[in-house]
Motif scaffolding. Structure first.
Motif, PDB file in Angstrom:
ATOM      1  N   ASP A 105       0.788  -1.232   0.000  1.00 11.55           N
ATOM      2  CA  ASP A 105       0.000   0.000   0.000  1.00 11.55           C
ATOM      3  C   ASP A 105       0.821   1.283   0.000  1.00 11.55           C
ATOM      4  O   ASP A 105       0.246   2.373   0.103  1.00 11.55           O
ATOM      5  N   ASP A 112      -1.917 -11.316   1.807  1.00 12.72           N
ATOM      6  CA  ASP A 112      -2.214  -9.893   1.673  1.00 12.72           C
ATOM      7  C   ASP A 112      -1.015  -9.150   1.097  1.00 12.72           C
ATOM      8  O   ASP A 112      -1.109  -8.511   0.049  1.00 12.72           O
ATOM      9  N   GLU A 113       0.121  -9.263   1.783  1.00  9.17           N
ATOM     10  CA  GLU A 113       1.334  -8.557   1.365  1.00  9.17           C
ATOM     11  C   GLU A 113       2.539  -9.416   1.730  1.00  9.17           C
ATOM     12  O   GLU A 113       2.687  -9.805   2.887  1.00  9.17           O
TER      13      GLU A 113
HETATM   14 CA   LIG Z   1      -2.685  -4.114   1.417  1.00  7.59          CA
END
Ligand SMILES: [Ca+2]
Ligand SMILES: [Ca+2]
Length: 252
Positions: free
Chosen positions: A80, A212-213
């Motif tokens: 992000d 997710d990451e």
């Molecule tokens: Ca994320």
């Protein structure tokens, strides 16, 4: 690199993880799931990691004054960048990846984004080595106009590894990964070298964890540039001249 550079370590990610690697997480060789045919096929790499540190410890290096480390950094799924949004008490952004030398300098500590429309990343491409000719910049949102550098600034590849992510606000199973070929050269003369590769600020098991990451490494290479023989020759020659000058002055 000068021609005299000696390669002291290469890991293509094709075998087991050697004892020179230590990690705060389960370590293994992973295979990219469904590679984009525009790039090379399935690749094996060291990963996947989350908020972990992966340490490479090398010893017995020949005398040198400069070292170079180069590698491919795989950034997987929904990094992000600098997104300040908080969801359920969890900050989405500040997704940071770092490389530091043990008892030495931090070579990189910066944020990355794989495509976040509200926040960019701090990485500006300064350490990227562009191997594709002609190289086409990757940019997850080419018209990005927010703060920081746009998502995937400096990436060598985008959407090439075959990872996907289900964001409820985005198309389902959207491709989401990037590859950065990075290289760092730094002053170093010890006969051992420790490199710490790490990430912080990533979403953890509270959300989707590795789904997710996450990140991984491939094509890790360390070069130690030997002290050139010419330097020794020049040095001894200089000492010889000093000796001659000294003898001359003493004979007066
Ligand atoms: Ca994320
Ligand atoms: Ca995040």
């Amino acid at each position: 690199m000068p021609a005299s550079a000696a390669t002291v370590y290469i890991n293509q990610g094709t075998g087991t993880v050697g004892s020179e690697w230590t990690t705060t997480a389960a370590s293994g060789i992973h295979t990219t799931p469904a590679p984009n045919p525009d790039y090379e096929g399935n690749r094996k790499f060291l990963g996947e990691y989350n908020n972990d540190t992966l340490t490479l410890s090398l010893g017995g290096l020949t005398p040198h004054t400069v070292a170079t480390v180069s590698f491919s950094l795989y950034l997987i799924r929904s990094w992000d960048g600098n997104d300040p949004t908080v969801v359920n008490g969890d900050l989405l952004g500040n997704d940071t990846w770092s490389l530091s030398v043990g008892n030495g300098p931090t070579l990189l500590s910066t944020t990355f984004s794989n495509g976040n429309s509200v926040a960019g990343q701090n990485y500006d491409g300064a350490f990227s080595t562009y191997t594709y000719t002609p190289w086409t910049p990757c940019n997850a949102y080419a018209d990005y106009s927010g703060p920081g550098n746009g998502p995937m600034t400096g990436a060598n590849e985008c959407y090439s590894l075959g990872y996907t992510f289900d964001d409820p606000n985005r198309p389902p199973n959207e491709a989401m990964d990037s590859v950065y070929n990075l290289s760092f050269t730094f002053a170093h003369d010890a006969d051992n070298l420790v490199l710490n590769f790490s990430a912080t600020g990533l979403q953890t098991a509270g959300l989707l964890g590795l789904d997710d990451e996450s990140w991984g490494l491939d094509n890790v290479r360390v070069d130690a540039v030997p002290v050139p023989a010419a330097v020794w020759l020049f040095g001894s020659g200089l000492l010889g001249l000093i000796g001659v000058a000294r003898r001359k002055s003493q004979s007066k």
